[in-house]
Design a protein around this motif. Sequence first.
Motif, PDB file in Angstrom:
ATOM      1  N   LYS A   1       7.410   5.310   6.321  1.00 20.95           N
ATOM      2  CA  LYS A   1       8.740   5.875   6.071  1.00 20.95           C
ATOM      3  C   LYS A   1       8.918   7.197   6.801  1.00 20.95           C
ATOM      4  N   GLN A   2       7.894   8.038   6.751  1.00 23.42           N
ATOM      5  CA  GLN A   2       7.971   9.352   7.395  1.00 23.42           C
ATOM      6  C   GLN A   2       8.097   9.202   8.921  1.00 23.42           C
TER       7      GLN A   2
ATOM      8  N   THR B   1      11.598   7.692   9.693  1.00 26.97           N
ATOM      9  CA  THR B   1      12.647   8.656   9.371  1.00 26.97           C
ATOM     10  C   THR B   1      12.722   9.744  10.435  1.00 26.97           C
TER      11      THR B   1
ATOM     12  N   ASP C   1       0.878  -1.173   0.000  1.00 28.68           N
ATOM     13  CA  ASP C   1       0.000   0.000   0.000  1.00 28.68           C
ATOM     14  C   ASP C   1       0.917   1.225   0.000  1.00 28.68           C
ATOM     15  N   GLN C   2       1.038   1.862  -1.144  1.00 29.07           N
ATOM     16  CA  GLN C   2       1.995   2.954  -1.314  1.00 29.07           C
ATOM     17  C   GLN C   2       1.764   4.113  -0.346  1.00 29.07           C
ATOM     18  N   ASP C   3       0.507   4.477  -0.091  1.00 28.32           N
ATOM     19  CA  ASP C   3       0.223   5.577   0.826  1.00 28.32           C
ATOM     20  C   ASP C   3       0.660   5.238   2.249  1.00 28.32           C
ATOM     21  N   LYS C   4       0.343   4.034   2.692  1.00 30.09           N
ATOM     22  CA  LYS C   4       0.749   3.619   4.038  1.00 30.09           C
ATOM     23  C   LYS C   4       2.262   3.507   4.123  1.00 30.09           C
ATOM     24  N   TRP C   5       2.899   3.012   3.062  1.00 31.91           N
ATOM     25  CA  TRP C   5       4.354   2.891   3.068  1.00 31.91           C
ATOM     26  C   TRP C   5       5.010   4.267   3.238  1.00 31.91           C
ATOM     27  N   LYS C   6       4.480   5.279   2.544  1.00 29.11           N
ATOM     28  CA  LYS C   6       5.018   6.636   2.682  1.00 29.11           C
ATOM     29  C   LYS C   6       4.867   7.129   4.115  1.00 29.11           C
ATOM     30  N   SER C   7       3.733   6.831   4.717  1.00 30.23           N
ATOM     31  CA  SER C   7       3.488   7.229   6.107  1.00 30.23           C
ATOM     32  C   SER C   7       4.461   6.544   7.059  1.00 30.23           C
TER      33      SER C   7
END
Length: 110
Positions: free
Chosen positions: A92-93, A96, A84-90
Amino acid sequence: MGITKSEIFTEEQNNIAQIAKVFGHPARVAIIQHLFKIDSCVCGDLVNEIGLAQPTISQHLKELKKLGIIKGSIEGTSVCYCIDQDKWKSVKQIITQFLEQETGINNDCC
């Protein structure tokens, strides 16, 4: 077994702990890496790729799906999983920001 008392911690602390728990098993890390490599997957392929039994793979997929890192769609008798690209970005943020913290402490003090 005792209770975790997660309610005494912040939402951020609970989120980081949940992410760390999911990443805390090498099979889940391998599943995520495989899904990124091929960009989608049928569960049976994971059994061959990872080398674990079907019920074990299913349990790891359940944990990844519970966190929301993967999503699945039913295709006949198979379930196709992907990141799930949106969850993955979240995720990662969150990770990080956590890892980029600086101590601000002089290293000579310890």
